[in-house]
Scaffold this motif. Structure first.
Motif, short mmCIF file in Angstrom:
data_model
loop_
_atom_site.label_atom_id
_atom_site.label_comp_id
_atom_site.label_asym_id
_atom_site.label_seq_id
_atom_site.Cartn_x
_atom_site.Cartn_y
_atom_site.Cartn_z
N SER A 25 14.30 12.36 54.68
CA SER A 25 12.86 12.22 54.52
C SER A 25 12.33 10.97 55.20
O SER A 25 11.30 10.99 55.89
N ILE A 57 21.13 13.87 47.07
CA ILE A 57 19.86 13.15 46.89
C ILE A 57 19.71 12.05 47.94
O ILE A 57 18.65 11.90 48.56
N GLU A 91 19.04 13.58 51.34
CA GLU A 91 17.66 14.08 51.43
C GLU A 91 16.67 12.93 51.58
O GLU A 91 15.70 13.02 52.33
N MET A 92 16.94 11.81 50.87
CA MET A 92 16.08 10.64 51.00
C MET A 92 16.15 10.07 52.41
O MET A 92 15.12 9.74 53.01
N ARG A 93 17.38 9.96 52.94
CA ARG A 93 17.53 9.46 54.31
C ARG A 93 16.81 10.37 55.29
O ARG A 93 16.14 9.92 56.21
#
Length: 328
Positions: free
Chosen positions: A225, A218, A221-223
């Motif tokens: 994005s 997670i 994926e946040m980084r």
């Protein structure tokens, strides 16, 4: 402790309540890191060699819980690599060794050693719960997972292609596609997709490792994005700045060549406004006009100015060409 070691530590403490699952897990450990020795008097001895204390502890516990037999454990330290220790767990009693081999289907009723642990034809791993246990034992014996902070990679090394294909088939029964690659003398069954590795951790019943991996996924994926959004915004800013610089160059060319007062009123207004506000967006330029103009209208006028500037540049080049010059 590495992520792979933490996974094995968790799996080593996961004991299936059913005896048939315990036997399946033991079969995997024996198949991938075990040895069977037969002396001249036809006495059987089983040994497993591992550098992981968790694996040795799990095998020892399974033998005790499943068969209630005594085992010998030897710890050897590498004389050259002092940190490396090898744990050797042995079943030396002939009757106990035969009992284990028969239960795990590594010894048939005629006393022949075999390793036919296929998904289709062997009762040891016929049930889904036993296949889970078998996969857990295989990973404990010869598996590893890379640090998920760096990349995703799950693998189990097998000494023969038959064992590798067997494992590939077992993993496939859990809707996960594994591949096989030969690496030196080993056949390695591996999975590289993060979501499939998460699924395998669930299959092997390692919930803590699963949650850790999911949290890392997670965050990554946040980084990713955020990085993509920043890169996109940066690209848009660069594109806007480059376009504004080109527009100012074109307007300056027109001003120096014929003067802005000779332009139609709409073109003259946008040209002067662009020179006054070089950092403004097309929307901001349009709103500053009287009456206001939309982005498409501003863009249309700037394109006309660009075309006029190019035309003036071409005429300037033509006038600079020496008169009477003929190309031979």
């Amino acid at each position: 402790m590495s992520f792979s070691s933490r996974v094995k530590e968790e799996l080593s403490r996961q004991i299936s309540p059913a005896r048939h699952c315990q036997i399946a897990e033991m079969a995997a450990i024996l198949s991938l890191c075990g040895k069977v020795q037969i002396d001249e008097e036809d006495h059987y001895t089983i040994k497993i060699n591992t550098e992981n204390a968790a694996v040795a502890r799990k095998y020892f516990t399974l033998l005790k819980k499943t068969f209630n037999i005594s085992t010998d454990m030897i710890i050897r330290r590498n004389a050259y690599l002092k940190k490396n220790r090898t744990f050797i767990v042995s079943v030396c009693e002939d009757g106990d060794a035969r009992k284990v081999l028969l239960a795990t289907k590594l010894l048939d009723e005629y006393g022949e050693i075999g390793e036919n642990l296929s998904v289709v034809g062997n009762l040891v791993i016929q049930n889904p719960c036993c296949r889970r246990a078998f996969l857990r034992g295989a990973f404990l014996a010869a598996g590893s997972i890379s640090d998920p902070e760096k990349f995703y990679h799950y693998e189990i090394a097998c000494t023969t292609e038959v064992k590798a294909k067997q494992l590939q088939g077992i993993i496939g029964t859990f809707d996960t596609e594994a591949r096989i690659v030969q690496r030196k003398k080993y056949f390695v069954v591996y999975v590289k997709e993060g979501n499939q590795i998460v699924h395998l951790l669930n299959v092997m019943e390692a919930p803590l490792a699963l949650m850790e991996l999911e949290n890392i996924r997670i965050l990554k994926e946040m980084r990713g994005s955020v990085n993509r959004q920043v890169n996109c915004e940066t690209a848009n800013i660069n594109k806007t700045v480059s376009a504004a610089v080109k527009q100012i160059e074109d307007i300056t060319c027109i001003r120096d060549a014929i003067g802005l007062d000779h332009l139609p009123e709409g073109l003259c207004d946008i040209a002067r406004l662009r020179l006054e506000r070089p950092d403004a967006t097309l929307k901001e330029l349009g709103e500053a006009l009287d009456p206001p103009v939309g982005k498409s209208g501003v863009n249309h006028r700037l394109r006309k100015l660009s075309a006029l500037a190019e035309d003036l540049r071409e005429k300037s080049k033509a006038s600079e060409w020496p008169s009477g010059h003929l190309e031979e």
